[in-house]
Write a protein that holds these residues in place. Sequence first.
Motif, PDB file in Angstrom:
ATOM      1  N   THR A 513      19.158 -11.940 -29.442  1.00  0.00           N
ATOM      2  CA  THR A 513      19.128 -12.895 -30.564  1.00  0.00           C
ATOM      3  C   THR A 513      19.111 -14.341 -30.081  1.00  0.00           C
ATOM      4  N   HIS A 514      19.940 -14.635 -29.098  1.00  0.00           N
ATOM      5  CA  HIS A 514      20.084 -16.028 -28.648  1.00  0.00           C
ATOM      6  C   HIS A 514      19.394 -16.314 -27.321  1.00  0.00           C
ATOM      7  N   GLN A 515      18.687 -15.318 -26.798  1.00  0.00           N
ATOM      8  CA  GLN A 515      17.999 -15.496 -25.508  1.00  0.00           C
ATOM      9  C   GLN A 515      18.979 -16.008 -24.452  1.00  0.00           C
ATOM     10  N   LEU A 516      20.088 -15.284 -24.320  1.00  0.00           N
ATOM     11  CA  LEU A 516      21.162 -15.717 -23.426  1.00  0.00           C
ATOM     12  C   LEU A 516      20.797 -15.465 -21.967  1.00  0.00           C
ATOM     13  N   PRO A 517      21.149 -16.388 -21.084  1.00  0.00           N
ATOM     14  CA  PRO A 517      20.892 -16.198 -19.637  1.00  0.00           C
ATOM     15  C   PRO A 517      21.984 -15.364 -18.986  1.00  0.00           C
ATOM     16  N   VAL A 518      22.186 -14.133 -19.468  1.00  0.00           N
ATOM     17  CA  VAL A 518      23.277 -13.278 -19.012  1.00  0.00           C
ATOM     18  C   VAL A 518      22.831 -12.457 -17.805  1.00  0.00           C
ATOM     19  N   GLY A 519      23.640 -12.487 -16.743  1.00  0.00           N
ATOM     20  CA  GLY A 519      23.331 -11.688 -15.564  1.00  0.00           C
ATOM     21  C   GLY A 519      24.237 -10.492 -15.402  1.00  0.00           C
ATOM     22  N   PHE A 520      25.391 -10.493 -16.083  1.00  0.00           N
ATOM     23  CA  PHE A 520      26.372  -9.417 -15.920  1.00  0.00           C
ATOM     24  C   PHE A 520      26.969  -9.059 -17.285  1.00  0.00           C
ATOM     25  N   LEU A 521      27.355  -7.783 -17.399  1.00  0.00           N
ATOM     26  CA  LEU A 521      28.099  -7.330 -18.574  1.00  0.00           C
ATOM     27  C   LEU A 521      29.431  -6.765 -18.106  1.00  0.00           C
ATOM     28  N   ILE A 522      30.448  -6.943 -18.915  1.00  0.00           N
ATOM     29  CA  ILE A 522      31.729  -6.277 -18.683  1.00  0.00           C
ATOM     30  C   ILE A 522      32.065  -5.515 -19.955  1.00  0.00           C
ATOM     31  N   LEU A 523      32.154  -4.182 -19.842  1.00  0.00           N
ATOM     32  CA  LEU A 523      32.411  -3.335 -21.004  1.00  0.00           C
ATOM     33  C   LEU A 523      33.908  -3.106 -21.157  1.00  0.00           C
ATOM     34  N   ALA A 524      34.383  -3.126 -22.389  1.00  0.00           N
ATOM     35  CA  ALA A 524      35.794  -2.864 -22.672  1.00  0.00           C
ATOM     36  C   ALA A 524      35.901  -2.332 -24.088  1.00  0.00           C
ATOM     37  N   GLY A 525      37.047  -1.730 -24.393  1.00  0.00           N
ATOM     38  CA  GLY A 525      37.271  -1.296 -25.753  1.00  0.00           C
ATOM     39  C   GLY A 525      37.285   0.207 -25.921  1.00  0.00           C
ATOM     40  N   PRO A 526      37.157   0.676 -27.146  1.00  0.00           N
ATOM     41  CA  PRO A 526      37.323   2.115 -27.460  1.00  0.00           C
ATOM     42  C   PRO A 526      36.384   3.041 -26.707  1.00  0.00           C
ATOM     43  N   LEU A 527      35.134   2.602 -26.492  1.00  0.00           N
ATOM     44  CA  LEU A 527      34.192   3.497 -25.819  1.00  0.00           C
ATOM     45  C   LEU A 527      34.604   3.752 -24.368  1.00  0.00           C
ATOM     46  N   VAL A 528      35.007   2.700 -23.676  1.00  0.00           N
ATOM     47  CA  VAL A 528      35.445   2.852 -22.288  1.00  0.00           C
ATOM     48  C   VAL A 528      36.721   3.680 -22.240  1.00  0.00           C
ATOM     49  N   ASP A 529      37.649   3.406 -23.151  1.00  0.00           N
ATOM     50  CA  ASP A 529      38.911   4.153 -23.170  1.00  0.00           C
ATOM     51  C   ASP A 529      38.680   5.635 -23.461  1.00  0.00           C
ATOM     52  N   ALA A 530      37.749   5.915 -24.385  1.00  0.00           N
ATOM     53  CA  ALA A 530      37.505   7.307 -24.780  1.00  0.00           C
ATOM     54  C   ALA A 530      36.910   8.133 -23.635  1.00  0.00           C
ATOM     55  N   LEU A 531      36.201   7.472 -22.739  1.00  0.00           N
ATOM     56  CA  LEU A 531      35.588   8.200 -21.627  1.00  0.00           C
ATOM     57  C   LEU A 531      36.639   8.737 -20.664  1.00  0.00           C
ATOM     58  N   ALA A 532      37.871   8.213 -20.745  1.00  0.00           N
ATOM     59  CA  ALA A 532      38.948   8.718 -19.868  1.00  0.00           C
ATOM     60  C   ALA A 532      39.571   9.991 -20.408  1.00  0.00           C
ATOM     61  N   SER A 533      39.278  10.334 -21.658  1.00  0.00           N
ATOM     62  CA  SER A 533      39.884  11.521 -22.272  1.00  0.00           C
ATOM     63  C   SER A 533      39.019  12.749 -22.023  1.00  0.00           C
ATOM     64  N   GLU A 534      39.405  13.877 -22.611  1.00  0.00           N
ATOM     65  CA  GLU A 534      38.668  15.131 -22.470  1.00  0.00           C
ATOM     66  C   GLU A 534      38.134  15.583 -23.828  1.00  0.00           C
ATOM     67  N   GLY A 535      37.135  16.437 -23.804  1.00  0.00           N
ATOM     68  CA  GLY A 535      36.655  17.039 -25.032  1.00  0.00           C
ATOM     69  C   GLY A 535      35.579  16.249 -25.732  1.00  0.00           C
ATOM     70  N   PRO A 536      35.409  16.515 -27.047  1.00  0.00           N
ATOM     71  CA  PRO A 536      34.312  15.915 -27.814  1.00  0.00           C
ATOM     72  C   PRO A 536      34.350  14.389 -27.835  1.00  0.00           C
ATOM     73  N   GLU A 537      35.545  13.847 -27.841  1.00  0.00           N
ATOM     74  CA  GLU A 537      35.657  12.384 -27.896  1.00  0.00           C
ATOM     75  C   GLU A 537      35.010  11.755 -26.670  1.00  0.00           C
ATOM     76  N   ALA A 538      35.244  12.330 -25.506  1.00  0.00           N
ATOM     77  CA  ALA A 538      34.651  11.806 -24.286  1.00  0.00           C
ATOM     78  C   ALA A 538      33.134  12.000 -24.294  1.00  0.00           C
ATOM     79  N   ASP A 539      32.672  13.141 -24.808  1.00  0.00           N
ATOM     80  CA  ASP A 539      31.237  13.390 -24.879  1.00  0.00           C
ATOM     81  C   ASP A 539      30.541  12.365 -25.775  1.00  0.00           C
ATOM     82  N   THR A 540      31.162  12.081 -26.904  1.00  0.00           N
ATOM     83  CA  THR A 540      30.587  11.085 -27.830  1.00  0.00           C
ATOM     84  C   THR A 540      30.542   9.712 -27.175  1.00  0.00           C
ATOM     85  N   ALA A 541      31.636   9.347 -26.495  1.00  0.00           N
ATOM     86  CA  ALA A 541      31.681   8.056 -25.824  1.00  0.00           C
ATOM     87  C   ALA A 541      30.604   7.972 -24.749  1.00  0.00           C
TER      88      ALA A 541
END
Length: 610
Positions: A513-541
């Motif tokens: 949208t803003h044509q940002l000069p971004v070179g790196f991303l840092i992911l955080a939040g529910p999706l990253v946290d869910a990947l540490a769990s087991e089962g369907p929640e981790a699969d969805t994440a």
Amino acid sequence: MARRWAAQLAGTNGVTLSAGELEGVLMSVAEEAYARADTAKEAAIQRFADLYSATPVGVLLADQEGRVLDANPALTHLLGHRPEDLAGKPVTDLCATPKDTEAVLAGLEDLRSLRKSRHREPVELEHAEDGPLRTHVTIAGLPGDTPGTIYPVLLVEDVSELSLLREALRKQNVQDPLTGLPNHRSFVNKLEATLALPDDDQIALVYLDVDGFKVVNDGLGPGAGDQVLRHVARKLEDTFSGHGAFLARLSGDGFAVLMRGALTSAAVIDLVEEAMTELAEPVYVDGKGIGVSVSVGIVVQDAHGRTQEDLHRAAEITLHRAKENGRAQWMLFEEELDSRDRRRYGIGAVIGGALENGEFELEYQPTVKLDGSDEIAVVNAVLRWNHPEHGVLGPDEFFPLADTTGMTPSLGRWLLTRSMADAAAWHAAFPATPDLCIRLPLRFAIDPNLVGIVRDQLESTGLPSHKLRICTDAAALSDPRGEVLEALAVLADLDVKITLAVAAGADLELIHTHQLPVGFLILAGPLVDALASEGPEADTARKHLAALLERAAALGVKRIGAEGVHTVEHARRLRELGIVAGRGRLYGRAATADEITSLIEQRGPRPVGS
């Protein structure tokens, strides 16, 4: 007598004149002295008459029975009477009230019996046309025609304008001139007096602030703002005046209501909601309908044992809570929330002193490569506060308060300058060092001076610009108060690396949208946290993260890290998705600058070619 003195002198040695001649000389001297005395007497009488006529003070001469003999022009002008209308009248006929008559009669009696002048005292006299006139009257006496007699003299000063001025000043002291309501000082006095009453009643304190009043003032002018305030005052009076309430204007757009009696919280809330409903109806100013809403803090407590300061602070904090929760609503005082908020505001109030006293320090969170090398790719600077009462506080605890008190730019500058100085020292000591990443607090990220500060620090510290990463997020990019996009573009031109913190796909789309000069991303939040769990929640994440990484690659961003890495298995799953680095509990606690120096020595990054 002249003849006797002449006869005596004629027989005195050395006198050559005859008795007849001496008599003539003595008569001439006597006649000359008499003439001079008459002239002095007439001059004195004339001076008194001139003074009597010219003095601006009203002078009334009375006889021994207290009837008017004469009045000077100042008095007749003051009371609107002609001299002939006053002559022969009892002095007391000029008094406006029985109380004033008693005061004048007492003064005349003191003069007759005690020969004592009455001190200057307030008396209302009757003007011929305009009614009672406020004056100060002094009753004195002049000697009469015969020995032992004394004639009263009344000296009258007009103090009506002075009285009006005093009344105006009194009103200014206790009344708000715009709305006519009692002002802040009057409200405090009323509250203290109410608390001093012996009855064991409930007391209710209601504080109200007009929402968005600055928009009205700036958008339509202060005249429109004044009309809105008068409208609010009238509506509040209509709602509360029938319930024994004391209403005041406290500040620019702040009002307060005080009630005492057999009150309940529900009854007070009903009145507040009624007032809010009345205020919701637009007020028209020059044909423009202005909607008015208020935020309200309500305190209902036992009056016994309360102080004015405690109630005021409770109402203020409750009002602040109403504003923080979205405005246009009321909040009721709760003891538990009050204790929490007092702690918060107490922390926010002393940020400036804490910064000056060295209570803040930097910690660094290492971001480690997930390729198994355990090399440190980036260190993330984090500001901590060693609070003497509350222990170690993190940024989430004090930066929102710093925004409120205006201390965020100072904290942000301190974070930037100290961390860049540390990074420059690492770069000077080692052939290869990790990048420094700084996630700026929102208020500092939108600061128009950000680019200048970064440029100055790069120059003063010697840190290469490509070793610095500035991390931003969706909140900063969307904030209308600053030119964040332009600042990021300039920093990218300086070879500073721009990192975007992402919690969901919508955040990622800001790059496009803003044509940002971004070179790196840092992911955080529910999706990253869910990947540490087991089962369907981790699969969805995993599926959502894979889609997010695919979109990032399409946008040209391939270097992606994750925050909140908990375990070795968690790190493995992230690496399988293509995430190249991570930080979190797996890699230990945050470290001091000296500890980071040791980690660089132990774990790299490795020098080029090694």
